[in-house]
Design an enzyme around this catalytic site. Structure first.
Site, mmCIF file in Angstrom:
data_model
loop_
_atom_site.group_PDB
_atom_site.id
_atom_site.type_symbol
_atom_site.label_atom_id
_atom_site.label_comp_id
_atom_site.label_asym_id
_atom_site.label_seq_id
_atom_site.Cartn_x
_atom_site.Cartn_y
_atom_site.Cartn_z
ATOM 1 N N ARG A 141 44.804 -63.334 -49.192
ATOM 2 C CA ARG A 141 46.096 -62.651 -49.174
ATOM 3 C C ARG A 141 47.235 -63.581 -48.769
ATOM 4 N NH1 ARG A 141 45.992 -57.941 -52.037
ATOM 5 N NH2 ARG A 141 44.205 -56.666 -51.458
ATOM 6 N N ARG B 286 53.421 -48.772 -52.236
ATOM 7 C CA ARG B 286 52.162 -49.505 -52.397
ATOM 8 C C ARG B 286 52.297 -50.595 -53.461
ATOM 9 N NH1 ARG B 286 48.145 -45.012 -53.958
ATOM 10 N NH2 ARG B 286 46.709 -46.777 -54.261
ATOM 11 N N ARG C 111 43.382 -37.804 -53.052
ATOM 12 C CA ARG C 111 43.985 -38.787 -52.149
ATOM 13 C C ARG C 111 45.476 -38.509 -52.000
ATOM 14 N NH1 ARG C 111 42.264 -44.802 -53.889
ATOM 15 N NH2 ARG C 111 44.116 -45.141 -52.594
ATOM 16 N N LYS D 137 41.603 -52.411 -61.654
ATOM 17 C CA LYS D 137 40.939 -53.648 -61.219
ATOM 18 C C LYS D 137 39.464 -53.417 -60.893
ATOM 19 C CE LYS D 137 42.340 -55.145 -57.233
ATOM 20 N NZ LYS D 137 41.230 -54.973 -56.273
ATOM 21 N N ARG E 278 46.067 -39.399 -61.472
ATOM 22 C CA ARG E 278 44.815 -39.514 -60.727
ATOM 23 C C ARG E 278 44.830 -38.648 -59.479
ATOM 24 N NH1 ARG E 278 42.950 -45.407 -58.641
ATOM 25 N NH2 ARG E 278 44.303 -44.916 -56.867
#
Length: 368
Positions: free
Chosen positions: A267, A324, A312, A192, A306
């Site tokens: 949201r 998530r 991360r 995104k 990734r």
């Protein structure tokens, strides 16, 4: 056409049409409330002109009180307290009529209704000169409606834009701007952020990331940043009004933009309504909610890959990744349903090379 501050407005509702609308409201009030000596409560500052004309047309005894609604932070157990300023009359056992210049989201009406019922009024009616059915999603019934109007920003006959326009005897509507405003969604790993950067350059849009806006305001200790930080430090959610005020400031910084990409907001349905009101006040609207759609297994593999280079921890744990993704779908379902009702939801295949996905997104945007 007239100009107030930096915005232009065009004629929308004439004096004659307003008079007919007020007559309509007054007829209903006279039929229902004769011999009841109702207490009219006019909400300042906007309803003063409407209230004056209603009282001229009411044929029985009545009283009127001009009030304002104020909110302030309460104790730890009471997050926000609402106070009615200017009401000196005892409403217990009485018939009360709220007079509003305009009802859109209905937030003021909802709070007033609660406060007046708590004070013991026997019968409560709501009358408004202008009503926006597209924006209203509350349960309270609006008993008397002068004119139903679209969810556009208007001034005149008590309504203002930053203090100007209340004295106008006709109503003006904000001159529309041809803007492309996108609510961009995509699950973790869908790319995104990459697409947002491409689209903002291609269509001359401003990318507004809620997270970036919060960080900027807090880091620079702006008034809104300090307010947001006060909630965060207490472990509380930042109220929607604060977030909207931050977004409003970002929009106002970019008056020459051809539109905006909203990333991370809204949201919830309430936030979507607030965003619609914000854009309506600028003479625009949300053009579309565009969501990148990628199969879960593809997302998991992308993020795990990734994670090998990003450092991360939430990209390295498959269980965390799947959670998530689930959270994303739970949140998106609310907005998907909201924008589908407005025929503004568009799902776009997010699998393939970056340029291929951009082409698909562009085709969707070009056909809006």
């Amino acid at each position: 056409m007239i100009k107030l501050h930096d915005l232009e407005f065009v004629p929308f509702i004439s004096e004659d049409e307003i008079a007919v609308a007020i007559d309509k409201v007054a007829i209903g009030l006279n039929e229902d409330l004769k011999d009841q000596n109702p207490l009219f409560i006019a909400v300042l500052n906007g309803a003063f002109m409407f209230a004056s004309e209603v009282l001229k047309r009411f044929n029985s005894n009545c009283e009127i009180s001009f009030v304002k609604l104020a909110s302030y932070d309460g104790t730890k157990t009471t997050h926000q307290v609402n106070e009615l300023i200017g009401l000196n009359e005892d409403v217990s056992g009485r018939t009360v009529v709220i007079l509003e210049d305009i009802v859109d989201t209905g937030n003021t009406v909802e709070v007033l209704t609660t406060l007046l019922k708590d004070k013991g009024c026997a019968t409560l009616k709501i009358a408004t000169l202008f009503f926006k059915p597209e924006a209203y999603h509350k349960e309270n019934t609006i008993d008397y409606i002068g004119i139903e109007i679209p969810n556009k920003f208007i001034v005149g006959y008590g309504l203002d834009y930053n203090g100007l326009g209340r004295n106008l005897t006709e109503v003006y509507q904000l001159k529309s701007r041809n803007m492309t405003n996108l609510v961009l969604f995509g699950p973790p790993g869908a790319g995104k952020g990459t697409q947002a950067e491409v689209l903002k350059e291609k269509y001359n849009l401003v990318h507004i990331s809620t997270g970036d806006v919060f960080r900027y305001n807090i880091k620079n200790a702006t008034e809104l940043g300090a307010l947001a930080k006060s909630y965060i430090d207490k472990g509380q959610l930042v109220p929607d009004e604060v977030t909207i005020d931050m977004l409003n400031a970002e929009v106002d910084k970019n008056t020459d933009a051809q539109g905006f990409i909203f990333d991370g907001f809204p949201r919830t349905e309430a936030q979507a309504e607030s965003l619609a009101s914000l854009l309506a006040s600028k003479g625009s609207e949300v053009s579309a909610m565009v969501a990148l759609e990628v199969d879960d297994e593809v997302l998991v593999q992308r993020l795990l890959e990734r994670g090998k280079t990003s450092g991360r921890p939430d990209d390295a744990d498959e269980g965390v990744i799947r959670n998530r993704i689930k959270v994303y779908y739970d949140e998106t379902a609310i907005l998907k349903n909201y924008y589908q009702k407005e025929n503004k939801y568009f799902g776009v295949d997010g699998v393939g090379a970056v340029n291929e996905i951009t082409i698909r997104l562009s085709e969707t945007i070009d056909n809006l």
